[in-house]
Write a protein that holds these residues in place. Sequence first.
Motif, PDB file in Angstrom:
ATOM      1  N   LEU A 125       0.833  -1.203   0.000  1.00 55.80           N
ATOM      2  CA  LEU A 125       0.000   0.000   0.000  1.00 55.80           C
ATOM      3  C   LEU A 125       0.870   1.256   0.000  1.00 55.80           C
ATOM      4  O   LEU A 125       0.595   2.208  -0.729  1.00 55.80           O
ATOM      5  CB  LEU A 125      -0.939  -0.007   1.206  1.00 55.80           C
ATOM      6  CG  LEU A 125      -1.882   1.180   1.330  1.00 55.80           C
ATOM      7  CD1 LEU A 125      -2.823   1.249   0.131  1.00 55.80           C
ATOM      8  CD2 LEU A 125      -2.675   1.088   2.624  1.00 55.80           C
ATOM      9  N   ALA A 126       1.940   1.260   0.801  1.00 53.96           N
ATOM     10  CA  ALA A 126       2.845   2.413   0.844  1.00 53.96           C
ATOM     11  C   ALA A 126       3.500   2.637  -0.515  1.00 53.96           C
ATOM     12  O   ALA A 126       3.600   3.774  -0.985  1.00 53.96           O
ATOM     13  CB  ALA A 126       3.906   2.216   1.919  1.00 53.96           C
ATOM     14  N   ALA A 127       3.934   1.565  -1.144  1.00 51.26           N
ATOM     15  CA  ALA A 127       4.564   1.689  -2.463  1.00 51.26           C
ATOM     16  C   ALA A 127       3.562   2.214  -3.494  1.00 51.26           C
ATOM     17  O   ALA A 127       3.902   3.056  -4.336  1.00 51.26           O
ATOM     18  CB  ALA A 127       5.131   0.353  -2.903  1.00 51.26           C
TER      19      ALA A 127
ATOM     20  N   GLY B  67      15.550   4.812   4.565  1.00 53.76           N
ATOM     21  CA  GLY B  67      16.558   5.659   5.196  1.00 53.76           C
ATOM     22  C   GLY B  67      15.951   6.771   6.020  1.00 53.76           C
ATOM     23  O   GLY B  67      16.315   6.989   7.174  1.00 53.76           O
ATOM     24  N   PHE B  68      15.019   7.494   5.462  1.00 57.60           N
ATOM     25  CA  PHE B  68      14.350   8.595   6.153  1.00 57.60           C
ATOM     26  C   PHE B  68      13.065   8.901   5.410  1.00 57.60           C
ATOM     27  O   PHE B  68      12.856   8.464   4.286  1.00 57.60           O
ATOM     28  CB  PHE B  68      15.245   9.842   6.239  1.00 57.60           C
ATOM     29  CG  PHE B  68      15.770  10.285   4.900  1.00 57.60           C
ATOM     30  CD1 PHE B  68      15.056  11.184   4.121  1.00 57.60           C
ATOM     31  CD2 PHE B  68      16.987   9.806   4.418  1.00 57.60           C
ATOM     32  CE1 PHE B  68      15.539  11.597   2.891  1.00 57.60           C
ATOM     33  CE2 PHE B  68      17.469  10.209   3.193  1.00 57.60           C
ATOM     34  CZ  PHE B  68      16.751  11.115   2.420  1.00 57.60           C
ATOM     35  N   ALA B  69      12.212   9.665   6.058  1.00 51.40           N
ATOM     36  CA  ALA B  69      10.930  10.022   5.448  1.00 51.40           C
ATOM     37  C   ALA B  69      11.136  11.140   4.435  1.00 51.40           C
ATOM     38  O   ALA B  69      11.785  12.136   4.726  1.00 51.40           O
ATOM     39  CB  ALA B  69       9.940  10.465   6.516  1.00 51.40           C
ATOM     40  N   ASN B  70      10.621  10.971   3.247  1.00 54.81           N
ATOM     41  CA  ASN B  70      10.651  12.000   2.203  1.00 54.81           C
ATOM     42  C   ASN B  70       9.341  12.765   2.218  1.00 54.81           C
ATOM     43  O   ASN B  70       8.294  12.227   2.573  1.00 54.81           O
ATOM     44  CB  ASN B  70      10.841  11.359   0.824  1.00 54.81           C
ATOM     45  CG  ASN B  70      12.209  10.759   0.649  1.00 54.81           C
ATOM     46  OD1 ASN B  70      13.200  11.358   1.034  1.00 54.81           O
ATOM     47  ND2 ASN B  70      12.249   9.563   0.089  1.00 54.81           N
ATOM     48  N   ALA B  71       9.427  13.998   1.810  1.00 48.17           N
ATOM     49  CA  ALA B  71       8.198  14.787   1.688  1.00 48.17           C
ATOM     50  C   ALA B  71       7.359  14.213   0.554  1.00 48.17           C
ATOM     51  O   ALA B  71       7.859  13.922  -0.526  1.00 48.17           O
ATOM     52  CB  ALA B  71       8.539  16.247   1.408  1.00 48.17           C
ATOM     53  N   CYS B  72       6.091  14.025   0.834  1.00 46.17           N
ATOM     54  CA  CYS B  72       5.186  13.468  -0.170  1.00 46.17           C
ATOM     55  C   CYS B  72       3.791  14.000   0.098  1.00 46.17           C
ATOM     56  O   CYS B  72       3.207  13.742   1.152  1.00 46.17           O
ATOM     57  CB  CYS B  72       5.191  11.945  -0.117  1.00 46.17           C
ATOM     58  SG  CYS B  72       4.152  11.182  -1.365  1.00 46.17           S
ATOM     59  N   ALA B  73       3.276  14.749  -0.848  1.00 47.91           N
ATOM     60  CA  ALA B  73       1.927  15.294  -0.706  1.00 47.91           C
ATOM     61  C   ALA B  73       1.002  14.564  -1.679  1.00 47.91           C
ATOM     62  O   ALA B  73       1.304  14.415  -2.858  1.00 47.91           O
ATOM     63  CB  ALA B  73       1.922  16.786  -0.998  1.00 47.91           C
TER      64      ALA B  73
ATOM     65  N   ALA C  72       3.920   8.936   7.230  1.00 47.47           N
ATOM     66  CA  ALA C  72       3.078   7.739   7.290  1.00 47.47           C
ATOM     67  C   ALA C  72       3.573   6.682   6.308  1.00 47.47           C
ATOM     68  O   ALA C  72       3.605   5.483   6.631  1.00 47.47           O
ATOM     69  CB  ALA C  72       1.629   8.088   7.003  1.00 47.47           C
ATOM     70  N   LEU C  73       3.974   7.106   5.109  1.00 50.40           N
ATOM     71  CA  LEU C  73       4.504   6.151   4.126  1.00 50.40           C
ATOM     72  C   LEU C  73       5.783   5.514   4.634  1.00 50.40           C
ATOM     73  O   LEU C  73       6.002   4.309   4.453  1.00 50.40           O
ATOM     74  CB  LEU C  73       4.753   6.849   2.787  1.00 50.40           C
ATOM     75  CG  LEU C  73       3.521   7.293   2.006  1.00 50.40           C
ATOM     76  CD1 LEU C  73       3.948   7.975   0.712  1.00 50.40           C
ATOM     77  CD2 LEU C  73       2.602   6.129   1.724  1.00 50.40           C
ATOM     78  N   ASP C  74       6.638   6.317   5.278  1.00 48.47           N
ATOM     79  CA  ASP C  74       7.877   5.784   5.831  1.00 48.47           C
ATOM     80  C   ASP C  74       7.574   4.745   6.915  1.00 48.47           C
ATOM     81  O   ASP C  74       8.185   3.673   6.946  1.00 48.47           O
ATOM     82  CB  ASP C  74       8.729   6.915   6.399  1.00 48.47           C
ATOM     83  CG  ASP C  74      10.044   6.415   6.940  1.00 48.47           C
ATOM     84  OD1 ASP C  74      10.809   5.806   6.151  1.00 48.47           O
ATOM     85  OD2 ASP C  74      10.311   6.625   8.144  1.00 48.47           O
ATOM     86  N   ALA C  75       6.642   5.048   7.791  1.00 50.53           N
ATOM     87  CA  ALA C  75       6.270   4.105   8.852  1.00 50.53           C
ATOM     88  C   ALA C  75       5.680   2.817   8.262  1.00 50.53           C
ATOM     89  O   ALA C  75       5.985   1.714   8.734  1.00 50.53           O
ATOM     90  CB  ALA C  75       5.260   4.753   9.799  1.00 50.53           C
TER      91      ALA C  75
END
Length: 113
Positions: free
Chosen positions: A26-28, A41-47, A56-59
Amino acid sequence: MRLSRFRWIMGGALVLALSPILSVLLAAGLAALGGCALHEGFANACALAGVEIGGALDAMAVFGWLGLVTAPIAAFGALIWIVAELVARRRRRLGGCVPDGGSEGPSDGAADR
């Protein structure tokens, strides 16, 4: 336990065991829909639709590592489910009686005492 209840329990258990893998998928999918990079690695900005969902996508992606533990459990549960279904099918075919290997002769009364 009735077979229908067993099916609901096993189905729910399999969904729970496979939920980390479903979370990664689902995240992908959401990251691809939003045109965002997704890695652990880290959370990227994603709108997406004007809402920031990068954290949330990173988690959700990191939650996928739990699948290394739960996927074998799901496979074992599926194996148990298949065996239970085969046993139930065999019982239905035999008319509800499965030979137990005991004698079919009259009882000598020892068990009744």
